[in-house]
Write a protein that holds these residues in place. Structure first.
Motif, PDB file in Angstrom:
ATOM      1  N   LYS A  22       0.802  -1.217   0.000  1.00 23.35           N
ATOM      2  CA  LYS A  22       0.000   0.000   0.000  1.00 23.35           C
ATOM      3  C   LYS A  22       0.843   1.279   0.000  1.00 23.35           C
ATOM      4  CE  LYS A  22      -4.133  -2.042   1.198  1.00 23.35           C
ATOM      5  NZ  LYS A  22      -5.241  -1.987   0.381  1.00 23.35           N
ATOM      6  N   GLN A  23       2.153   1.194   0.019  1.00 20.60           N
ATOM      7  CA  GLN A  23       2.990   2.378   0.010  1.00 20.60           C
ATOM      8  C   GLN A  23       3.004   2.998  -1.385  1.00 20.60           C
ATOM      9  OE1 GLN A  23       6.808   1.129   1.361  1.00 20.60           O
ATOM     10  NE2 GLN A  23       6.130   0.827   3.467  1.00 20.60           N
ATOM     11  N   GLN A  24       3.135   4.312  -1.412  1.00 27.87           N
ATOM     12  CA  GLN A  24       3.177   5.032  -2.674  1.00 27.87           C
ATOM     13  C   GLN A  24       4.503   4.748  -3.388  1.00 27.87           C
ATOM     14  OE1 GLN A  24       1.432   6.406  -5.277  1.00 27.87           O
ATOM     15  NE2 GLN A  24       0.380   7.568  -3.714  1.00 27.87           N
ATOM     16  N   SER A  25       4.450   4.465  -4.657  1.00 25.27           N
ATOM     17  CA  SER A  25       5.637   4.199  -5.454  1.00 25.27           C
ATOM     18  C   SER A  25       6.388   5.488  -5.729  1.00 25.27           C
ATOM     19  CB  SER A  25       5.233   3.552  -6.783  1.00 25.27           C
ATOM     20  OG  SER A  25       6.311   3.552  -7.672  1.00 25.27           O
ATOM     21  N   LYS A  26       7.715   5.375  -5.858  1.00 29.21           N
ATOM     22  CA  LYS A  26       8.514   6.542  -6.224  1.00 29.21           C
ATOM     23  C   LYS A  26       8.184   6.999  -7.647  1.00 29.21           C
ATOM     24  CE  LYS A  26      12.453   3.938  -7.915  1.00 29.21           C
ATOM     25  NZ  LYS A  26      13.864   3.690  -7.825  1.00 29.21           N
ATOM     26  N   ASN A  27       7.502   6.153  -8.416  1.00 26.12           N
ATOM     27  CA  ASN A  27       7.131   6.492  -9.788  1.00 26.12           C
ATOM     28  C   ASN A  27       5.705   7.018  -9.904  1.00 26.12           C
ATOM     29  OD1 ASN A  27       9.589   5.808 -11.128  1.00 26.12           O
ATOM     30  ND2 ASN A  27       9.096   3.673 -10.744  1.00 26.12           N
ATOM     31  N   ALA A  28       5.034   7.227  -8.763  1.00 20.45           N
ATOM     32  CA  ALA A  28       3.660   7.723  -8.809  1.00 20.45           C
ATOM     33  C   ALA A  28       3.629   9.061  -9.535  1.00 20.45           C
ATOM     34  CB  ALA A  28       3.104   7.871  -7.401  1.00 20.45           C
ATOM     35  N   GLY A  29       2.751   9.177 -10.480  1.00 22.75           N
ATOM     36  CA  GLY A  29       2.614  10.411 -11.229  1.00 22.75           C
ATOM     37  C   GLY A  29       3.551  10.526 -12.421  1.00 22.75           C
ATOM     38  N   ASN A  30       4.484   9.610 -12.561  1.00 18.97           N
ATOM     39  CA  ASN A  30       5.413   9.631 -13.686  1.00 18.97           C
ATOM     40  C   ASN A  30       4.667   9.127 -14.927  1.00 18.97           C
ATOM     41  OD1 ASN A  30       7.356   9.122 -15.644  1.00 18.97           O
ATOM     42  ND2 ASN A  30       8.831   8.263 -14.196  1.00 18.97           N
ATOM     43  N   PRO A  31       4.510   9.958 -15.949  1.00 22.16           N
ATOM     44  CA  PRO A  31       3.731   9.552 -17.125  1.00 22.16           C
ATOM     45  C   PRO A  31       4.386   8.433 -17.929  1.00 22.16           C
ATOM     46  CG  PRO A  31       4.786  11.669 -17.510  1.00 22.16           C
ATOM     47  CD  PRO A  31       5.034  11.320 -16.068  1.00 22.16           C
ATOM     48  N   ASP A  32       5.670   8.169 -17.681  1.00 27.67           N
ATOM     49  CA  ASP A  32       6.369   7.105 -18.403  1.00 27.67           C
ATOM     50  C   ASP A  32       6.301   5.764 -17.675  1.00 27.67           C
ATOM     51  OD1 ASP A  32       7.142   8.910 -20.387  1.00 27.67           O
ATOM     52  OD2 ASP A  32       8.926   9.500 -19.242  1.00 27.67           O
ATOM     53  N   THR A  33       5.569   5.703 -16.583  1.00 30.48           N
ATOM     54  CA  THR A  33       5.480   4.500 -15.772  1.00 30.48           C
ATOM     55  C   THR A  33       4.030   4.034 -15.702  1.00 30.48           C
ATOM     56  OG1 THR A  33       7.318   5.271 -14.412  1.00 30.48           O
ATOM     57  CG2 THR A  33       5.960   3.522 -13.492  1.00 30.48           C
ATOM     58  N   LEU A  34       3.820   2.734 -15.832  1.00 31.40           N
ATOM     59  CA  LEU A  34       2.489   2.162 -15.675  1.00 31.40           C
ATOM     60  C   LEU A  34       2.016   2.425 -14.245  1.00 31.40           C
ATOM     61  CD1 LEU A  34       0.289   0.391 -17.003  1.00 31.40           C
ATOM     62  CD2 LEU A  34       1.496  -1.587 -16.095  1.00 31.40           C
ATOM     63  N   GLN A  35       0.872   3.058 -14.090  1.00 28.45           N
ATOM     64  CA  GLN A  35       0.379   3.443 -12.770  1.00 28.45           C
ATOM     65  C   GLN A  35      -0.616   2.411 -12.232  1.00 28.45           C
ATOM     66  OE1 GLN A  35       1.680   6.242 -11.204  1.00 28.45           O
ATOM     67  NE2 GLN A  35       2.993   6.202 -13.005  1.00 28.45           N
ATOM     68  N   THR A  36      -0.563   2.197 -10.953  1.00 27.78           N
ATOM     69  CA  THR A  36      -1.482   1.285 -10.278  1.00 27.78           C
ATOM     70  C   THR A  36      -2.868   1.914 -10.244  1.00 27.78           C
ATOM     71  OG1 THR A  36       0.323   0.495  -8.902  1.00 27.78           O
ATOM     72  CG2 THR A  36      -1.906   0.049  -8.134  1.00 27.78           C
ATOM     73  N   THR A  37      -3.871   1.140 -10.621  1.00 28.10           N
ATOM     74  CA  THR A  37      -5.244   1.632 -10.548  1.00 28.10           C
ATOM     75  C   THR A  37      -6.013   0.959  -9.416  1.00 28.10           C
ATOM     76  OG1 THR A  37      -5.968   0.022 -12.191  1.00 28.10           O
ATOM     77  CG2 THR A  37      -5.341   2.203 -13.001  1.00 28.10           C
ATOM     78  N   VAL A  38      -5.606  -0.243  -9.048  1.00 25.39           N
ATOM     79  CA  VAL A  38      -6.250  -0.976  -7.958  1.00 25.39           C
ATOM     80  C   VAL A  38      -5.164  -1.667  -7.157  1.00 25.39           C
ATOM     81  CG1 VAL A  38      -7.794  -2.900  -7.381  1.00 25.39           C
ATOM     82  CG2 VAL A  38      -8.351  -1.403  -9.292  1.00 25.39           C
ATOM     83  N   ILE A  39      -5.296  -1.626  -5.841  1.00 24.02           N
ATOM     84  CA  ILE A  39      -4.383  -2.350  -4.959  1.00 24.02           C
ATOM     85  C   ILE A  39      -5.218  -3.348  -4.172  1.00 24.02           C
ATOM     86  CG2 ILE A  39      -2.799  -2.164  -3.009  1.00 24.02           C
ATOM     87  CD1 ILE A  39      -2.102   0.654  -3.997  1.00 24.02           C
ATOM     88  N   THR A  40      -4.768  -4.592  -4.137  1.00 24.06           N
ATOM     89  CA  THR A  40      -5.528  -5.624  -3.439  1.00 24.06           C
ATOM     90  C   THR A  40      -5.461  -5.427  -1.936  1.00 24.06           C
ATOM     91  OG1 THR A  40      -3.621  -7.105  -3.399  1.00 24.06           O
ATOM     92  CG2 THR A  40      -5.143  -7.338  -5.252  1.00 24.06           C
ATOM     93  N   ASP A  41      -6.465  -5.991  -1.246  1.00 24.25           N
ATOM     94  CA  ASP A  41      -6.457  -5.993   0.212  1.00 24.25           C
ATOM     95  C   ASP A  41      -5.166  -6.626   0.711  1.00 24.25           C
ATOM     96  OD1 ASP A  41      -8.982  -4.868   0.337  1.00 24.25           O
ATOM     97  OD2 ASP A  41     -10.011  -6.772   0.710  1.00 24.25           O
ATOM     98  N   LYS A  42      -4.713  -6.181   1.866  1.00 28.01           N
ATOM     99  CA  LYS A  42      -3.494  -6.701   2.476  1.00 28.01           C
ATOM    100  C   LYS A  42      -3.765  -8.110   3.015  1.00 28.01           C
ATOM    101  CE  LYS A  42       0.027  -5.424   5.851  1.00 28.01           C
ATOM    102  NZ  LYS A  42       1.102  -5.948   5.057  1.00 28.01           N
ATOM    103  N   VAL A  43      -2.775  -8.980   2.843  1.00 24.87           N
ATOM    104  CA  VAL A  43      -2.832 -10.318   3.417  1.00 24.87           C
ATOM    105  C   VAL A  43      -1.849 -10.368   4.587  1.00 24.87           C
ATOM    106  CG1 VAL A  43      -3.525 -11.356   1.218  1.00 24.87           C
ATOM    107  CG2 VAL A  43      -1.111 -11.297   1.839  1.00 24.87           C
ATOM    108  N   GLN A  44      -1.805 -11.488   5.299  1.00 20.11           N
ATOM    109  CA  GLN A  44      -1.006 -11.560   6.509  1.00 20.11           C
ATOM    110  C   GLN A  44       0.492 -11.432   6.259  1.00 20.11           C
ATOM    111  OE1 GLN A  44      -1.775 -15.045   8.865  1.00 20.11           O
ATOM    112  NE2 GLN A  44      -0.410 -14.411  10.493  1.00 20.11           N
ATOM    113  N   HIS A  45       1.007 -12.049   5.205  1.00 23.55           N
ATOM    114  CA  HIS A  45       2.451 -12.097   5.000  1.00 23.55           C
ATOM    115  C   HIS A  45       2.873 -11.422   3.703  1.00 23.55           C
ATOM    116  CE1 HIS A  45       2.838 -14.728   8.466  1.00 23.55           C
ATOM    117  NE2 HIS A  45       1.903 -15.491   7.957  1.00 23.55           N
ATOM    118  N   ASP A  46       3.061 -12.209   2.653  1.00 26.30           N
ATOM    119  CA  ASP A  46       3.681 -11.737   1.421  1.00 26.30           C
ATOM    120  C   ASP A  46       2.849 -12.148   0.215  1.00 26.30           C
ATOM    121  OD1 ASP A  46       5.475 -10.927  -0.559  1.00 26.30           O
ATOM    122  OD2 ASP A  46       6.778 -12.662  -0.298  1.00 26.30           O
TER     123      ASP A  46
END
Length: 183
Positions: A22-46
């Motif tokens: 859920k952390q913001q990517s360093k590429n957020a807002g960069n038009p040359d980077t594919l941006q996340t539109t949906v983030i899945t619910d957090k699970v317990q581990h990885d």
């Protein structure tokens, strides 16, 4: 065809998001980077190793199937908005998910999700979309292996459907290269 292309792109973005925290990517807002539109619910581990099951009747009801990698791991189904809709627990370090469509079980066509249960040296098979186990607790693999080092643990590398055989083939390896096939 355009709807299929749009669905594929949407599912690609969602599958990438399934592995993102859920952390913001360093590429957020960069038009040359594919941006996340949906983030899945957090699970317990990885959260890891997603596969996308496309519902053959209604694509909007498709699912992202992913693992929660740990000794007390799980297999998760997320809807296309990233919400958890099903969890199958007590899977010891699940790894990689593969999907197969139209498999025959008891004269009925079903879709399946396959994952390895690495700590137990098993292949696990679940029906889709309900994630019901159909493997009687798992199929043992690498039974005669002596060394229990990390590289011996099973890792699926895909399902290959062979229409002329009664079963599919699951390719496995020891994480160091193709080891063998299970039919």
């Amino acid at each position: 065809m355009n709807n299929l292309r749009t669905l594929f792109f949407t599912l690609l973005v969602l599958s990438l998001a399934a592995c993102k925290n859920k952390q913001q990517s360093k590429n957020a807002g960069n038009p040359d980077t594919l941006q996340t539109t949906v983030i899945t619910d957090k699970v317990q581990h990885d959260t890891d190793d997603p596969a996308i099951w496309i519902n053959p009747v209604d694509a909007s009801k498709s699912l992202i199937i992913g693992t929660d990698k740990d000794k007390d791991g799980a297999l998760y189904a997320f809807d296309l908005s990233g919400k958890i809709v099903k969890r199958v627990g007590n899977i010891q370090r699940p790894n990689n998910v593969d999907i197969a469509y139209g498999m025959t079980l008891n004269s009925k066509k079903i879709d399946i999700a396959v994952t390895t249960e690495r700590e137990a040296n098993k292949i696990r098979i679940f029906t889709l979309p309900d994630l019901q186990a159909i493997d009687n607790g798992g199929i043992d693999v690498f039974v005669n292996e002596q060394d229990r080092a990390q590289w011996v643990l099973p890792c699926t590398r895909g399902l290959r459907i062979k229409p002329f055989l009664p079963l599919s083939v699951v390719s496995l390896d020891h994480r160091t290269g193709i080891y063998g096939n299970m039919s």
